[in-house]
Design a protein around this motif. Structure first.
Motif, short mmCIF file in Angstrom:
data_model
loop_
_atom_site.label_atom_id
_atom_site.label_comp_id
_atom_site.label_asym_id
_atom_site.label_seq_id
_atom_site.Cartn_x
_atom_site.Cartn_y
_atom_site.Cartn_z
N GLU A 60 11.68 3.61 -1.50
CA GLU A 60 11.16 2.33 -1.01
C GLU A 60 12.27 1.48 -0.38
OE1 GLU A 60 9.12 0.49 -4.26
OE2 GLU A 60 7.51 1.99 -4.31
N THR A 61 13.47 1.50 -0.98
CA THR A 61 14.60 0.76 -0.41
C THR A 61 15.02 1.36 0.93
OG1 THR A 61 15.40 0.22 -2.63
CG2 THR A 61 16.97 -0.01 -0.83
N TRP A 62 14.98 2.67 1.03
CA TRP A 62 15.32 3.35 2.28
C TRP A 62 14.38 2.93 3.41
CZ3 TRP A 62 12.85 7.76 4.81
CH2 TRP A 62 13.63 8.34 5.81
N PHE A 63 13.10 2.87 3.14
CA PHE A 63 12.12 2.43 4.14
C PHE A 63 12.38 0.98 4.56
CE2 PHE A 63 9.48 6.11 3.24
CZ PHE A 63 8.85 6.32 4.45
N GLU A 75 0.83 -1.20 0.00
CA GLU A 75 0.00 0.00 0.00
C GLU A 75 0.87 1.25 0.00
OE1 GLU A 75 -3.85 -0.47 2.32
OE2 GLU A 75 -2.53 -1.87 3.34
N SER A 76 0.22 2.39 -0.28
CA SER A 76 0.95 3.65 -0.45
C SER A 76 1.10 4.45 0.83
CB SER A 76 0.24 4.52 -1.50
OG SER A 76 0.20 3.85 -2.74
N ASN A 122 4.49 0.76 -1.22
CA ASN A 122 4.44 1.11 -2.64
C ASN A 122 4.29 2.62 -2.73
OD1 ASN A 122 4.18 1.10 -5.43
ND2 ASN A 122 2.01 0.56 -5.35
N PHE A 123 5.39 3.33 -2.71
CA PHE A 123 5.36 4.79 -2.67
C PHE A 123 4.69 5.35 -3.92
CE2 PHE A 123 7.23 9.06 -3.13
CZ PHE A 123 6.89 9.58 -1.89
N ASP A 124 3.81 6.33 -3.72
CA ASP A 124 3.05 6.92 -4.82
C ASP A 124 3.86 8.05 -5.46
OD1 ASP A 124 1.16 7.72 -6.60
OD2 ASP A 124 -0.31 8.40 -5.12
N ILE A 125 4.87 7.67 -6.23
CA ILE A 125 5.79 8.64 -6.80
C ILE A 125 5.13 9.47 -7.90
CG2 ILE A 125 6.72 7.01 -8.48
CD1 ILE A 125 8.69 9.75 -6.59
N GLU A 141 -8.68 9.28 -0.77
CA GLU A 141 -7.59 8.99 -1.71
C GLU A 141 -6.31 9.70 -1.30
OE1 GLU A 141 -7.68 6.96 -4.24
OE2 GLU A 141 -9.82 6.55 -4.54
N GLU A 142 -6.44 10.96 -0.89
CA GLU A 142 -5.26 11.73 -0.49
C GLU A 142 -4.66 11.20 0.81
OE1 GLU A 142 -6.65 15.74 -0.33
OE2 GLU A 142 -6.83 15.93 -2.52
N ALA A 143 -5.49 10.54 1.65
CA ALA A 143 -4.99 9.93 2.88
C ALA A 143 -4.45 8.53 2.63
CB ALA A 143 -6.11 9.86 3.92
N ASN A 144 -4.37 8.15 1.34
CA ASN A 144 -3.83 6.85 0.92
C ASN A 144 -4.63 5.67 1.44
OD1 ASN A 144 -1.73 7.76 -0.74
ND2 ASN A 144 -0.35 8.05 1.00
#
Length: 419
Positions: A359-362, A5-6, A371-374, A89-92
């Motif tokens: 994502e690797t940093w996390f 998830e984002s 799943n970062f919402d880039i 949606e903005e709160a993911n």
């Protein structure tokens, strides 16, 4: 396998401290970045405050807990629901479709109950979740307790708008006896809801016994009823015989299939005792079975109430305020991260590389997979203030952060315009 998830599962201040630590090894002005983040947080706070006021005005006619203003305009309700969904949606949060919900309803719940939710009662249904994880819970089967891994949603938000009173009147339902107000919008937010139990968050859910529970109820009832029947047969035969004696005697019909003497028929006391025995036998048995049924029903209701009461986070407009705060947090954290890593590298990066870096940093720092919402974050930063963006895109499709001092100045101007 559960999809990533984002949403970012760490508070804004902790994430900011981690970003500052990450930038300390670079030539970036750490204090300037901290000031930028503080100004960004204030900017989004003011922006979402305006959204809250707008949502409050739109929701007021549909709030079941407020003074009854009558049924609000359906277009206003649709506008509120659309804006509410955007905040989610903005709160993911991730949307759950009606098909997904119906599939969950079809599976057997952890709570041993038969459930039914009538979607025809609603004008609109909006259901979102956040945090699809496995969690160990204690379950009981027969007389044994054991731990079981259950797929749960860490957060569930449900919005339903009921149809008008006329709809329920057409169904021959007394509107005054409904546990909800027709035409109103009900909003609830829960935590740690098992996927198989998600139907219990709906305000119109109807519960009943499963087949095995019905068998466990009726088999003992029948077994207990047989001796009662045998006890009342002699008295019941006497009553039938007296009735036939009177009826056939009145019409002077010869009959001999019930052996009863005329003296027995004329003696009132044995007949009254027989009738009383039948009434007490049948009435006592019926009362015992009804009490048993009510006990089981109340037990089921308590189980449902306990499940929801201790997991309910908020209702009605309180949910909106929680979500606005969550959206504000997520928007700020996403920009913090993108800006931080662009400053850290000090060179243009393409979206895919930037996404993988974050994502690797996390994963390495907190052992947290997301799943970062880039795509959406870069879009917001590119169009942050029209012709005054926070990032720019090069001709070869890579992204560069605007100089930190320019970004600080931009935010200060935007704050002055907002006040």
């Amino acid at each position: 396998m559960i999809a990533l998830e984002s949403f970012i599962p760490f508070p804004r201040h902790i994430l900011l401290e981690a970003c500052l630590t990450e930038l300390e090894t670079t030539a970036t002005d750490v204090q300037a970045f901290s000031d930028f983040c503080q100004s960004l947080s204030l900017f989004y706070h003011l922006r979402y405050h305006k959204s809250t006021e707008s949502l409050k005005a739109q929701y007021l006619p549909f709030d079941p807990e407020e003074v009854d203003y009558g049924e609000g305009d359906l277009n206003t309700g649709a506008d509120f629901i659309a804006q509410f969904s955007q905040i989610l949606e903005e709160a993911n949060f991730s949307s759950l479709s009606k098909d997904t919900l119906k599939k969950a309803f079809a599976t057997e719940s952890l709570i041993s109950l038969k459930t039914d939710v009538d979607f025809d009662d609603f004008i609109e249904v909006v259901c979102y979740c956040q945090g699809d994880i496995f969690q160990e819970v204690k379950t009981k089967k027969i007389f044994r307790e054991f731990n079981k891994k259950v797929d749960i949603y860490e957060r569930v938000v449900l919005l339903v708008q009921f149809k008008s009173a006329d709809y329920f009147k057409q169904k021959k339902i007394d509107v005054k006896k409904l546990p909800f107000k027709p035409g109103k919008i009900y909003i609830s937010m829960y935590k740690n809801i098992p996927k198989k139990d998600i139907e219990f968050v709906f305000p119109n859910v109807e519960v009943g016994m499963l087949l095995r529970d019905k068998l466990l109820f009726w088999i003992p009832a029948i077994a207990a009823g047989v001796p009662t029947v045998f006890k009342i047969i002699p008295q019941f035969t006497l009553i039938i015989g007296v009735i036939l004696f009177v009826v056939f005697g009145y019409f002077h019909i010869d009959w001999n299939f019930v052996q009863i003497q005329s003296e027995e028929a004329k003696d009132v006391m044995p007949i009254l005792v027989a009738m009383l025995s039948v009434l007490l036998g049948c009435g006592g048995f019926a009362a015992r079975q009804y009490a048993t049924y009510k006990f089981k029903y109340l037990k089921f209701q308590k189980e449902v109430t306990d499940t929801l009461f201790f997991r309910n986070l908020s209702n009605q407009f309180g949910v909106v305020q929680l979500l606005v705060d969550a959206a504000e947090e997520e928007e700020c954290k996403e920009i913090f991260l993108v800006y931080c890593f662009l400053l850290k590298h000090g060179k243009p990066l393409d979206a895919k590389t930037l996404d993988q870096e974050i994502e690797t940093w996390f994963l390495e720092k907190w052992n947290s997979a997301l799943n970062f919402d880039i795509v959406n974050t870069l879009k917001v930063m590119e169009n942050f203030a029209g012709d005054r963006p926070l990032v720019t895109k090069t001709e070869d499709g890579r992204y560069v952060a605007m100089p930190i001092e320019e970004s600080k100045t931009l935010l200060q101007k935007l704050l002055q315009e907002s006040v």
